[in-house]
Design a protein around this motif. Structure first.
Motif, short mmCIF file in Angstrom:
data_model
loop_
_atom_site.label_atom_id
_atom_site.label_comp_id
_atom_site.label_asym_id
_atom_site.label_seq_id
_atom_site.Cartn_x
_atom_site.Cartn_y
_atom_site.Cartn_z
N ALA A 104 0.56 -1.09 0.19
CA ALA A 104 0.54 0.46 0.32
C ALA A 104 1.01 1.53 0.21
CB ALA A 104 -1.07 0.30 0.69
N GLY A 105 2.41 0.62 0.51
CA GLY A 105 2.74 1.99 0.19
C GLY A 105 3.05 2.62 1.45
N LYS A 106 3.22 1.58 2.72
CA LYS A 106 3.37 2.46 4.08
C LYS A 106 4.69 3.08 4.69
CE LYS A 106 2.32 -1.75 5.55
NZ LYS A 106 2.13 -2.24 4.78
N SER A 107 5.86 2.15 3.62
CA SER A 107 7.29 2.78 4.07
C SER A 107 7.37 4.17 3.55
CB SER A 107 7.80 1.51 3.39
OG SER A 107 7.66 0.72 3.46
N SER A 278 -0.35 11.39 -3.07
CA SER A 278 0.82 10.37 -3.55
C SER A 278 1.61 10.74 -2.66
CB SER A 278 1.48 11.09 -4.81
OG SER A 278 2.49 10.67 -4.90
N GLY A 279 2.44 9.17 -1.79
CA GLY A 279 3.68 9.90 -0.94
C GLY A 279 4.97 9.50 -1.56
N TYR A 280 4.93 8.76 -3.15
CA TYR A 280 6.11 8.43 -3.73
C TYR A 280 6.41 10.23 -4.25
CZ TYR A 280 9.64 6.92 -7.42
OH TYR A 280 9.98 6.75 -8.20
P1 GDP Z 1 4.51 -1.72 1.88
O1 GDP Z 1 4.46 -2.94 1.54
O2 GDP Z 1 3.47 -1.14 2.62
O3 GDP Z 1 5.76 -0.74 3.22
O4 GDP Z 1 5.03 -0.65 0.98
P2 GDP Z 1 5.76 0.27 0.07
O5 GDP Z 1 6.14 1.30 0.57
O6 GDP Z 1 7.21 -0.52 -0.18
O7 GDP Z 1 5.38 0.65 -1.39
C1 GDP Z 1 4.40 -0.46 -2.56
C2 GDP Z 1 4.95 -0.04 -3.82
O8 GDP Z 1 4.78 1.27 -4.22
C3 GDP Z 1 6.68 0.11 -4.14
O9 GDP Z 1 7.39 -0.47 -5.33
C4 GDP Z 1 6.66 1.76 -4.25
O10 GDP Z 1 7.85 2.73 -5.00
C5 GDP Z 1 5.41 2.10 -4.21
N1 GDP Z 1 4.80 3.29 -4.21
C6 GDP Z 1 4.73 3.70 -2.98
N2 GDP Z 1 4.16 4.88 -3.04
C7 GDP Z 1 3.89 5.23 -3.93
C8 GDP Z 1 2.91 6.66 -4.73
O11 GDP Z 1 2.67 7.16 -3.49
N3 GDP Z 1 3.14 6.75 -6.10
C9 GDP Z 1 2.90 5.14 -6.86
N4 GDP Z 1 2.79 5.05 -8.40
N5 GDP Z 1 4.16 4.48 -6.25
C10 GDP Z 1 4.34 3.99 -5.31
#
Ligand code: GDP
Length: 363
Positions: A104-107, A278-280
């Motif tokens: 989901a993008g937690k990190s 958008s976290g990214y």
């Molecule tokens: P976690 O498993 O919840 O900790 O998720 P991660 O932070 O590792 O993110 C999982 C994937 O989603 C990675 O490849 C990130 O680069 C991608 N990602 C995270 N945030 C975003 C965002 O805001 N936009 C997009 N397009 N990708 C993202």
């Protein structure tokens, strides 16, 4: 060289003149006999630990957290003393639980949220509850690389989940670590959990605000999450609202909003908000933090903040009693034999499960 000639060696016979084979040298021991056995580093006193923690010394804080996580009885009793002494200095942070399914993008988000919070001043501790965690086996590196920017910030203290164990046990250790971090001056605490099971309830039992990170799927957003998790959320944020995904994220936002209307008003009186970000690309972060600020103002004004903290303290008291009673019951070796005997009787239908349980409990 004073090595003696090896008389028994066949090549020392007169047949082989001009050649003498000396007696061998005995093999030295593998362990250096001159090396003094290394003593275990003596444990610091609780006073020393508390003093270091209150000064905000990160090494002391880490050491105390390690004691909290340790299973050794002397570590546990020392940890308890430290926690008791830190308790009067704790409580003054915003504890924010963050959950979301893997991917989901937690990190990524915690990295960005964390920097945002730190820009406002103060310090941030990032803790985790992950009972299934394999990465918790000492791999701090794992978490540090997950939150790359944050881990380089001097105001951030990142600690992976306590080692895998029962959820209650892992969660209790995290809760105790919060107390130590607060005493060390961390005025923001994030507690991260993987949104796939029971851990959310545990995080809810120690957080002031519960943030649910979601991503827009293929129109079936609401299917995957359990109603209970949504009911716990104080804010739902839909990540990855960037590029082609913006419209889908907005659609998901609308769906969550209407789904939340069907829920009764939570005890806080606060209606959970749904935002996209958008976290990214670091879009919409400020709005999320504005929402969290509004929440804290709201619950501090209506008294819910204090009430929830008191309820959590009570929850942890009973939770600790429960687990301690269970531990004492099952850890008794004499009882273990009686338990397995009773189990056999129950399995062969010669004793009812209720009778078996009450006999064992009466022992
Ligand atoms: P976690 O498993 O919840 O900790 O998720 P991660 O932070 O590792 O993110 C999982 C994937 O989603 C990675 O490849 C990130 O680069 C991608 N990602 C995270 N945030 C975003 C965002 O805001 N936009 C997009 N397009 N990708 C993202």
């Amino acid at each position: 060289m004073n090595a003696t000639t090896n008389i028994d060696h066949p090549e020392n016979s007169s047949e082989y003149s001009g050649l003498t084979v000396n007696a061998g040298v005995s093999q030295p021991p593998i362990v250096n006999p001159y090396l003094k056995p290394r003593k275990r580093k003596p444990l610091p006193t609780s006073g020393e630990l508390v003093e270091g923690i209150l000064k905000g010394d990160v090494t002391t804080l880490s050491r105390a957290v390690t004691l909290v996580e340790s299973l050794a009885p002397d570590h546990q009793s020392l940890a308890r003393e430290v926690i008791e002494k830190c308790l009067p200095h704790s409580g003054n942070s915003r504890r924010i639980g963050i959950t979301g399914v893997p991917g989901a993008g937690k990190s990524t988000s915690i990295d960005v949220f964390g920097l945002h919070v730190l820009r406002q001043g103060g310090k941030l501790a990032v803790l985790a509850i992950d009972p299934s965690s394999e990465r918790s086996k000492g791999s701090i590196l794992g978490d540090k690389t997950r939150m790359e920017k944050l881990s380089q910030h001097p105001g951030a203290f990142i600690r992976p989940s306590p080692s895998a164990g029962s959820l209650g046990g892992v969660a209790r250790k995290t809760r105790e670590t919060i107390i130590l971090c607060e005493a060390a001056g961390y005025n923001n605490v994030f507690i991260e959990t993987v949104g796939v099971g029971q851990s959310e309830t545990a995080v809810h039992s120690m957080a002031d605000f519960f943030l649910l990170i979601q991503i827009a799927g293929a129109g079936d957003e609401l299917q995957g999450i359990k109603r209970g998790i949504m009911e716990m959320a104080d804010g739902i944020v839909i990540n990855k609202a960037d590029g082609d995904n913006v419209d889908r994220a907005r659609l998901a936002q609308a769906q969550y909003r209407s789904a939340l209307h069907l829920f009764p008003t939570p005890p806080s009186g606060w209606t959970p908000e749904v935002l996209t970000y958008s976290g990214y690309y670091e879009l919409g972060i400020e709005e999320i933090w504005d929402m969290i600020d509004r929440y804290f103002k709201f619950v501090e004004a209506n008294g819910y903040f204090e009430r929830r903290r008191r309820q959590q303290a009570r929850y942890w008291m009973y939770e600790t009693i429960d687990s301690e009673l269970r531990r004492r019951f099952y850890d008794d070796p004499a009882r273990a034999a009686r338990i397995s005997q009773a189990e056999r009787l129950v399995l062969s239908n010669r004793l009812s499960p209720f009778a078996a349980a009450s006999q064992l409990l009466a022992d």
